[in-house]
Design a protein around this motif. Structure first.
Motif, PDB file in Angstrom:
ATOM      1  N   GLN A 207       1.718 -96.552  -9.609  1.00 57.67           N
ATOM      2  CA  GLN A 207       1.714 -96.413  -8.144  1.00 57.67           C
ATOM      3  C   GLN A 207       0.472 -97.067  -7.542  1.00 57.67           C
ATOM      4  O   GLN A 207       0.555 -97.767  -6.525  1.00 57.67           O
ATOM      5  CB  GLN A 207       1.749 -94.936  -7.758  1.00 57.67           C
ATOM      6  CG  GLN A 207       3.021 -94.197  -8.109  1.00 57.67           C
ATOM      7  CD  GLN A 207       2.897 -92.700  -7.870  1.00 57.67           C
ATOM      8  OE1 GLN A 207       1.816 -92.202  -7.515  1.00 57.67           O
ATOM      9  NE2 GLN A 207       3.979 -91.974  -8.067  1.00 57.67           N
ATOM     10  N   GLN A 208      -0.649 -96.845  -8.182  1.00 58.28           N
ATOM     11  CA  GLN A 208      -1.909 -97.388  -7.669  1.00 58.28           C
ATOM     12  C   GLN A 208      -1.929 -98.909  -7.712  1.00 58.28           C
ATOM     13  O   GLN A 208      -2.641 -99.548  -6.931  1.00 58.28           O
ATOM     14  CB  GLN A 208      -3.088 -96.836  -8.487  1.00 58.28           C
ATOM     15  CG  GLN A 208      -3.260 -95.325  -8.400  1.00 58.28           C
ATOM     16  CD  GLN A 208      -3.710 -94.859  -7.031  1.00 58.28           C
ATOM     17  OE1 GLN A 208      -4.495 -95.523  -6.362  1.00 58.28           O
ATOM     18  NE2 GLN A 208      -3.221 -93.705  -6.610  1.00 58.28           N
ATOM     19  N   ARG A 209      -1.154 -99.509  -8.610  1.00 54.07           N
ATOM     20  CA  ARG A 209      -1.132-100.969  -8.748  1.00 54.07           C
ATOM     21  C   ARG A 209      -0.097-101.633  -7.843  1.00 54.07           C
ATOM     22  O   ARG A 209       0.003-102.869  -7.831  1.00 54.07           O
ATOM     23  CB  ARG A 209      -0.843-101.356 -10.199  1.00 54.07           C
ATOM     24  CG  ARG A 209      -1.979-101.046 -11.144  1.00 54.07           C
ATOM     25  CD  ARG A 209      -1.831-101.810 -12.449  1.00 54.07           C
ATOM     26  NE  ARG A 209      -0.771-101.284 -13.307  1.00 54.07           N
ATOM     27  CZ  ARG A 209       0.367-101.912 -13.556  1.00 54.07           C
ATOM     28  NH1 ARG A 209       0.636-103.070 -12.987  1.00 54.07           N
ATOM     29  NH2 ARG A 209       1.264-101.384 -14.366  1.00 54.07           N
ATOM     30  N   ALA A 210       0.660-100.845  -7.099  1.00 52.04           N
ATOM     31  CA  ALA A 210       1.714-101.417  -6.258  1.00 52.04           C
ATOM     32  C   ALA A 210       1.116-102.342  -5.196  1.00 52.04           C
ATOM     33  O   ALA A 210       0.171-101.973  -4.508  1.00 52.04           O
ATOM     34  CB  ALA A 210       2.514-100.305  -5.601  1.00 52.04           C
ATOM     35  N   ASN A 211       1.672-103.534  -5.092  1.00 53.33           N
ATOM     36  CA  ASN A 211       1.236-104.451  -4.036  1.00 53.33           C
ATOM     37  C   ASN A 211       2.093-104.313  -2.779  1.00 53.33           C
ATOM     38  O   ASN A 211       1.744-104.850  -1.728  1.00 53.33           O
ATOM     39  CB  ASN A 211       1.264-105.900  -4.526  1.00 53.33           C
ATOM     40  CG  ASN A 211       2.664-106.357  -4.923  1.00 53.33           C
ATOM     41  OD1 ASN A 211       3.246-105.809  -5.863  1.00 53.33           O
ATOM     42  ND2 ASN A 211       3.200-107.336  -4.233  1.00 53.33           N
ATOM     43  N   LEU A 212       3.199-103.587  -2.887  1.00 48.34           N
ATOM     44  CA  LEU A 212       4.075-103.332  -1.747  1.00 48.34           C
ATOM     45  C   LEU A 212       4.498-101.868  -1.767  1.00 48.34           C
ATOM     46  O   LEU A 212       5.050-101.388  -2.766  1.00 48.34           O
ATOM     47  CB  LEU A 212       5.302-104.246  -1.804  1.00 48.34           C
ATOM     48  CG  LEU A 212       6.451-103.936  -0.830  1.00 48.34           C
ATOM     49  CD1 LEU A 212       5.996-104.015   0.620  1.00 48.34           C
ATOM     50  CD2 LEU A 212       7.625-104.885  -1.076  1.00 48.34           C
ATOM     51  N   LEU A 213       4.213-101.152  -0.684  1.00 52.31           N
ATOM     52  CA  LEU A 213       4.678 -99.777  -0.505  1.00 52.31           C
ATOM     53  C   LEU A 213       5.691 -99.770   0.627  1.00 52.31           C
ATOM     54  O   LEU A 213       5.450-100.346   1.691  1.00 52.31           O
ATOM     55  CB  LEU A 213       3.509 -98.853  -0.157  1.00 52.31           C
ATOM     56  CG  LEU A 213       2.323 -98.831  -1.127  1.00 52.31           C
ATOM     57  CD1 LEU A 213       1.201 -97.957  -0.573  1.00 52.31           C
ATOM     58  CD2 LEU A 213       2.766 -98.335  -2.498  1.00 52.31           C
ATOM     59  N   VAL A 214       6.840 -99.129   0.398  1.00 57.20           N
ATOM     60  CA  VAL A 214       7.904 -99.068   1.402  1.00 57.20           C
ATOM     61  C   VAL A 214       8.233 -97.599   1.637  1.00 57.20           C
ATOM     62  O   VAL A 214       8.556 -96.871   0.690  1.00 57.20           O
ATOM     63  CB  VAL A 214       9.160 -99.832   0.955  1.00 57.20           C
ATOM     64  CG1 VAL A 214      10.165 -99.920   2.105  1.00 57.20           C
ATOM     65  CG2 VAL A 214       8.812-101.226   0.454  1.00 57.20           C
ATOM     66  N   TYR A 215       8.199 -97.180   2.890  1.00 57.49           N
ATOM     67  CA  TYR A 215       8.332 -95.759   3.193  1.00 57.49           C
ATOM     68  C   TYR A 215       8.632 -95.575   4.676  1.00 57.49           C
ATOM     69  O   TYR A 215       8.644 -96.535   5.449  1.00 57.49           O
ATOM     70  CB  TYR A 215       7.028 -95.022   2.852  1.00 57.49           C
ATOM     71  CG  TYR A 215       5.813 -95.659   3.488  1.00 57.49           C
ATOM     72  CD1 TYR A 215       5.264 -95.153   4.660  1.00 57.49           C
ATOM     73  CD2 TYR A 215       5.224 -96.801   2.936  1.00 57.49           C
ATOM     74  CE1 TYR A 215       4.161 -95.759   5.255  1.00 57.49           C
ATOM     75  CE2 TYR A 215       4.135 -97.404   3.525  1.00 57.49           C
ATOM     76  CZ  TYR A 215       3.609 -96.888   4.680  1.00 57.49           C
ATOM     77  OH  TYR A 215       2.538 -97.489   5.287  1.00 57.49           O
ATOM     78  N   SER A 216       8.889 -94.332   5.060  1.00 58.84           N
ATOM     79  CA  SER A 216       9.046 -93.990   6.466  1.00 58.84           C
ATOM     80  C   SER A 216       8.138 -92.801   6.749  1.00 58.84           C
ATOM     81  O   SER A 216       7.374 -92.365   5.881  1.00 58.84           O
ATOM     82  CB  SER A 216      10.500 -93.645   6.780  1.00 58.84           C
ATOM     83  OG  SER A 216      10.694 -93.462   8.173  1.00 58.84           O
ATOM     84  N   VAL A 217       8.199 -92.300   7.962  1.00 58.61           N
ATOM     85  CA  VAL A 217       7.534 -91.030   8.274  1.00 58.61           C
ATOM     86  C   VAL A 217       8.617 -89.978   8.446  1.00 58.61           C
ATOM     87  O   VAL A 217       9.674 -90.249   9.010  1.00 58.61           O
ATOM     88  CB  VAL A 217       6.659 -91.125   9.544  1.00 58.61           C
ATOM     89  CG1 VAL A 217       5.499 -92.075   9.324  1.00 58.61           C
ATOM     90  CG2 VAL A 217       7.467 -91.552  10.750  1.00 58.61           C
ATOM     91  N   GLY A 218       8.353 -88.790   7.944  1.00 60.19           N
ATOM     92  CA  GLY A 218       9.298 -87.696   8.084  1.00 60.19           C
ATOM     93  C   GLY A 218       9.006 -86.877   9.325  1.00 60.19           C
ATOM     94  O   GLY A 218       7.851 -86.743   9.734  1.00 60.19           O
ATOM     95  N   ALA A 219      10.068 -86.345   9.925  1.00 59.22           N
ATOM     96  CA  ALA A 219       9.938 -85.456  11.080  1.00 59.22           C
ATOM     97  C   ALA A 219      10.979 -84.363  10.953  1.00 59.22           C
ATOM     98  O   ALA A 219      12.117 -84.616  10.558  1.00 59.22           O
ATOM     99  CB  ALA A 219      10.126 -86.223  12.384  1.00 59.22           C
ATOM    100  N   GLN A 220      10.592 -83.153  11.304  1.00 63.56           N
ATOM    101  CA  GLN A 220      11.445 -81.998  11.037  1.00 63.56           C
ATOM    102  C   GLN A 220      12.696 -81.943  11.900  1.00 63.56           C
ATOM    103  O   GLN A 220      13.771 -81.581  11.421  1.00 63.56           O
ATOM    104  CB  GLN A 220      10.644 -80.697  11.243  1.00 63.56           C
ATOM    105  CG  GLN A 220      11.426 -79.439  10.908  1.00 63.56           C
ATOM    106  CD  GLN A 220      10.571 -78.186  11.030  1.00 63.56           C
ATOM    107  OE1 GLN A 220       9.363 -78.278  11.184  1.00 63.56           O
ATOM    108  NE2 GLN A 220      11.194 -77.040  10.954  1.00 63.56           N
ATOM    109  N   ASN A 221      12.598 -82.320  13.175  1.00 62.49           N
ATOM    110  CA  ASN A 221      13.706 -82.070  14.101  1.00 62.49           C
ATOM    111  C   ASN A 221      14.414 -83.338  14.555  1.00 62.49           C
ATOM    112  O   ASN A 221      14.952 -83.402  15.654  1.00 62.49           O
ATOM    113  CB  ASN A 221      13.184 -81.310  15.326  1.00 62.49           C
ATOM    114  CG  ASN A 221      12.615 -79.952  14.951  1.00 62.49           C
ATOM    115  OD1 ASN A 221      13.234 -79.201  14.198  1.00 62.49           O
ATOM    116  ND2 ASN A 221      11.418 -79.642  15.446  1.00 62.49           N
ATOM    117  N   ALA A 222      14.445 -84.366  13.720  1.00 66.33           N
ATOM    118  CA  ALA A 222      15.102 -85.618  14.100  1.00 66.33           C
ATOM    119  C   ALA A 222      16.618 -85.446  14.114  1.00 66.33           C
ATOM    120  O   ALA A 222      17.175 -84.721  13.291  1.00 66.33           O
ATOM    121  CB  ALA A 222      14.727 -86.716  13.116  1.00 66.33           C
ATOM    122  N   PRO A 223      17.317 -86.123  15.065  1.00 68.94           N
ATOM    123  CA  PRO A 223      18.785 -86.087  15.076  1.00 68.94           C
ATOM    124  C   PRO A 223      19.385 -86.580  13.757  1.00 68.94           C
ATOM    125  O   PRO A 223      20.414 -86.100  13.322  1.00 68.94           O
ATOM    126  CB  PRO A 223      19.145 -87.020  16.242  1.00 68.94           C
ATOM    127  CG  PRO A 223      17.961 -86.984  17.144  1.00 68.94           C
ATOM    128  CD  PRO A 223      16.772 -86.854  16.231  1.00 68.94           C
TER     129      PRO A 223
END
Length: 324
Positions: A207-223
């Motif tokens: 994980q520490q060597r990853a040159n690309l991180l792909v993710y989102s942000v989480g939110a509790q009350n999203a539709p």
């Protein structure tokens, strides 16, 4: 005789040459065919290849509309290196917005993921949508590593996260590295003990060597709910604890407050996601976000500096700027 790899390199080189003649010099398909001594159908195939492989990014600049202005404003306000704002049709639903952002992100990733890449993926609703829109691209020696554990009391193996990881790996001909631990440990000392295990240490080092991180942000009350909040990972007492700590969102199940801070949040001590400092140092820290309910979490993540690239939809971008 050409090997398969040599043929692929030759096709890519020719596709770039054709794209330059077409987009930069404004030559027509027949003119390119004549100049390069190839058939017109082959020129068309090479242009399609250039687009599908992320060698060409086609954008429509409409002076009457605002996506490019929104991108510039967000880059200026939050110091993000790259911002892509995806236009939306009027009155589009949250699900439609997510689908458009996922499609754009999948194409964008095709240009970022190259042979030799190490890609860290944080599973969730958004990455699931992106994985369904990927266009096959063959690469060599690419590793896809899961950034946070995914097991819970209902599903310790978590087929959900494994499926997302495997879609990415199969699409690019890479290796999948799942993280077979719970999303949250019951006890902090259990996590500390697990992190001493050699197999876990090796995965964390990847994980520490990853040159690309792909993710989102989480939110509790999203539709379109963030999976961690509806998939049985958090109990009522956990949610109450997060509320007391002033949490507005998470990245890879590591939670943060409205000002972007995350130190001292109790549940993070039991979470299996990486320290959020990792997202400040990655070569490409690509956050993909869509939806009104995620605006507060996105703003906090931007304030925390947890991305250097952002893909979002037009409506979310406007709401984000209106927050100040």
């Amino acid at each position: 005789m050409f090997t398969h790899d040599a043929k692929n390199r030759d096709t890519t080189t020719l596709a770039v040459q054709v794209a330059r003649l077409y987009y930069y010099q404004g030559l027509t398909t027949p003119q390119i065919a004549d100049e390069l001594g190839i058939s017109r159908p082959k020129v068309s195939r090479l242009l399609s290849h250039a687009r599908s492989q992320g060698l060409v990014e086609v954008r429509v600049l409409d002076p009457r509309e605002q996506p490019q202005l929104l991108e510039a404003q967000l880059r200026s306000r939050y110091g993000v290196r790259s911002v892509k704002v995806v236009p939306l049709p009027p009155e589009s639903s949250e699900a439609e917005a997510l689908a458009r952002v996922a499609q754009f992100s999948a194409n964008y990733l095709s240009g970022l993921i190259r042979s030799g890449s190490v890609v860290g993926l944080a599973w969730g609703t958004t990455l699931d949508a992106v994985s369904r829109h990927l266009t096959p691209k063959r690469t060599e020696n690419v590793d896809f590593v899961q950034l946070n554990g995914s097991g819970n009391a209902r599903d310790i193996a978590s087929v959900y996260s494994a499926t997302i990881l495997e879609r990415f790996a199969q699409n690019f001909g890479g290796r999948a590295h799942p993280f077979p631990v719970p999303t949250f440990f019951d006890y902090e000392e259990t996590k500390r003990a697990m992190w001493r295990e050699r197999s876990v240490r090796q995965l964390v080092e990847l994980q520490q060597r990853a040159n690309l991180l792909v993710y989102s942000v989480g939110a509790q009350n999203a539709p379109v709910p963030s999976h961690v909040y509806v998939g049985g990972y958090l109990e009522a007492r956990d949610l109450a604890e997060l509320a007391r700590d002033g949490v507005v969102g998470d990245i890879a199940t590591v939670f943060f407050r409205g000002d972007g801070s995350y130190r001292g949040i109790a549940l993070n001590a039991r979470a299996t996601g990486p320290d959020l400092e990792l997202f400040k140092t990655a070569q490409h820290a690509l956050c993909v976000v869509s939806g009104r309910a995620k605006v507060l979490a996105l703003r906090a993540a931007l304030l925390g500096g947890y991305m250097n690239e952002l893909i979002t939809d037009e409506r979310t971008a406007r709401l984000l700027l209106e927050m100040g």
